[in-house]
Design a protein around this motif. Structure first.
Motif, short mmCIF file in Angstrom:
data_model
loop_
_atom_site.label_atom_id
_atom_site.label_comp_id
_atom_site.label_asym_id
_atom_site.label_seq_id
_atom_site.Cartn_x
_atom_site.Cartn_y
_atom_site.Cartn_z
N ARG A 68 0.77 -1.26 0.11
CA ARG A 68 0.04 -0.02 -0.18
C ARG A 68 0.86 1.48 0.08
O ARG A 68 0.51 2.23 -0.63
CB ARG A 68 -1.03 -0.06 1.31
CG ARG A 68 -2.03 1.02 1.28
CD ARG A 68 -3.09 0.49 2.14
NE ARG A 68 -3.84 1.66 2.36
CZ ARG A 68 -4.52 2.06 3.56
NH1 ARG A 68 -4.99 1.04 4.37
NH2 ARG A 68 -5.67 3.27 3.57
N GLN A 69 2.16 1.15 0.78
CA GLN A 69 2.98 2.35 0.65
C GLN A 69 3.34 2.40 -0.75
O GLN A 69 3.69 3.73 -1.12
CB GLN A 69 4.12 2.03 1.50
CG GLN A 69 3.50 2.11 3.28
CD GLN A 69 4.85 1.76 4.31
OE1 GLN A 69 5.99 1.78 3.72
NE2 GLN A 69 4.76 1.56 5.37
N ARG A 70 3.70 1.36 -1.42
CA ARG A 70 4.28 1.54 -2.64
C ARG A 70 3.34 2.41 -3.56
O ARG A 70 3.47 3.06 -4.56
CB ARG A 70 4.59 0.30 -3.31
CG ARG A 70 6.00 -0.35 -3.13
CD ARG A 70 6.20 -1.83 -3.26
NE ARG A 70 5.83 -1.91 -4.68
CZ ARG A 70 6.94 -1.68 -5.54
NH1 ARG A 70 8.09 -1.32 -5.22
NH2 ARG A 70 6.87 -2.12 -6.78
N PHE A 71 2.09 1.96 -3.50
CA PHE A 71 0.86 2.76 -4.28
C PHE A 71 0.88 3.92 -3.83
O PHE A 71 0.68 5.07 -4.71
CB PHE A 71 -0.43 1.77 -4.12
CG PHE A 71 -1.40 2.22 -5.34
CD1 PHE A 71 -1.34 1.80 -6.41
CD2 PHE A 71 -2.16 3.55 -5.21
CE1 PHE A 71 -2.20 1.94 -7.32
CE2 PHE A 71 -2.88 4.06 -6.16
CZ PHE A 71 -3.12 3.10 -7.36
N SER A 122 -0.89 3.39 -11.15
CA SER A 122 -1.32 2.18 -12.01
C SER A 122 -0.24 2.00 -13.13
O SER A 122 0.03 0.49 -13.14
CB SER A 122 -2.77 2.01 -12.36
OG SER A 122 -3.16 0.96 -12.94
N GLU A 123 -0.10 2.93 -13.98
CA GLU A 123 0.88 2.62 -15.08
C GLU A 123 2.08 2.37 -14.53
O GLU A 123 2.97 1.75 -15.35
CB GLU A 123 0.71 3.88 -15.95
CG GLU A 123 1.21 4.01 -17.40
CD GLU A 123 0.39 2.72 -18.49
OE1 GLU A 123 -0.87 2.93 -18.22
OE2 GLU A 123 0.88 2.37 -19.21
N LEU A 124 2.61 3.12 -13.52
CA LEU A 124 4.05 3.01 -13.21
C LEU A 124 4.27 1.72 -12.18
O LEU A 124 5.26 1.26 -12.43
CB LEU A 124 4.22 4.29 -12.03
CG LEU A 124 5.75 4.62 -11.73
CD1 LEU A 124 6.40 5.21 -12.76
CD2 LEU A 124 5.75 5.39 -10.47
N LEU A 125 3.48 1.21 -11.52
CA LEU A 125 3.70 0.20 -10.76
C LEU A 125 3.60 -1.35 -11.57
O LEU A 125 3.82 -2.17 -11.31
CB LEU A 125 2.79 0.05 -9.62
CG LEU A 125 3.07 1.11 -8.42
CD1 LEU A 125 2.15 1.07 -7.41
CD2 LEU A 125 4.29 0.97 -7.73
#
Ligand SMILES: [Zn+2]
Length: 169
Positions: A68-71, A122-125
């Motif tokens: 969640r932190q990554r998002f 979303s595109e980045l991860l």
């Protein structure tokens, strides 16, 4: 607007030349001169983006799950890349409701800035190229939750974020 947000994320991730997931979002933020600060916020507060002496800072809730932190970092990075002019005048604060919800109708009330930052994140991860690569390598059943959970874990994102991305690819 969302297309431009996604395009900016694609350009950033392409430059990394990754051979596979996960996308090193923290490293990417640092490479862009962004400082990340982990703070134990209240649970409903995911993160924030602001400028300190002109330098972009991302605040992340240290009590949340690492995925969640990554998002949150990817979302806040979206605000910094896409909405810099807003940061000149304000601190952008994100509560959980600003993030992608499983039910697409619940996203309708969200500010366009939040929709753009979510599209960017979303595109980045979950870059389409890497998602397709992992799907073709593993060839599992997309209706099998255990399989999807394993794939989401490779990208270090939540199952929900992965499922939403699959619907777009
Ligand atoms: Zn936001």
């Amino acid at each position: 607007m969302n297309e431009s947000a996604k395009e900016q994320a694609r350009m950033l991730v392409d430059k990394l030349g990754l051979k596979g997931p996960p996308v090193p979002v923290e490293k990417l933020a640092k490479a862009l001169g962004v400082r990340i600060e982990y703070t134990p916020f209240d649970d409903e507060l995911s993160g924030m983006a602001f400028l300190r002496d002109g330098k972009p800072i991302i605040g992340v809730n240290s009590k949340h799950h690492p995925n969640r932190q990554r998002f949150t970092i990817a979302h806040e990075l979206g605000h910094i890349v896409l909405h810099r002019s807003h940061l000149e005048n304000a601190v952008l604060i994100d509560k959980s409701k600003n993030f992608i919800a499983r039910d697409p109708t619940s996203a309708q009330g969200i500010d366009p800035l939040e929709i753009q930052a979510n599209a960017f994140a979303s595109e980045l991860l979950l870059p389409a190229r890497l998602v397709r690569q992992v799907l073709s390598e593993s060839a599992g059943d997309l209706h099998d939750d255990d399989y999807l959970i394993r794939l989401a874990q490779r990208f270090r994102v939540s199952l929900t974020a992965f499922q939403i991305r699959l619907e777009q690819i």
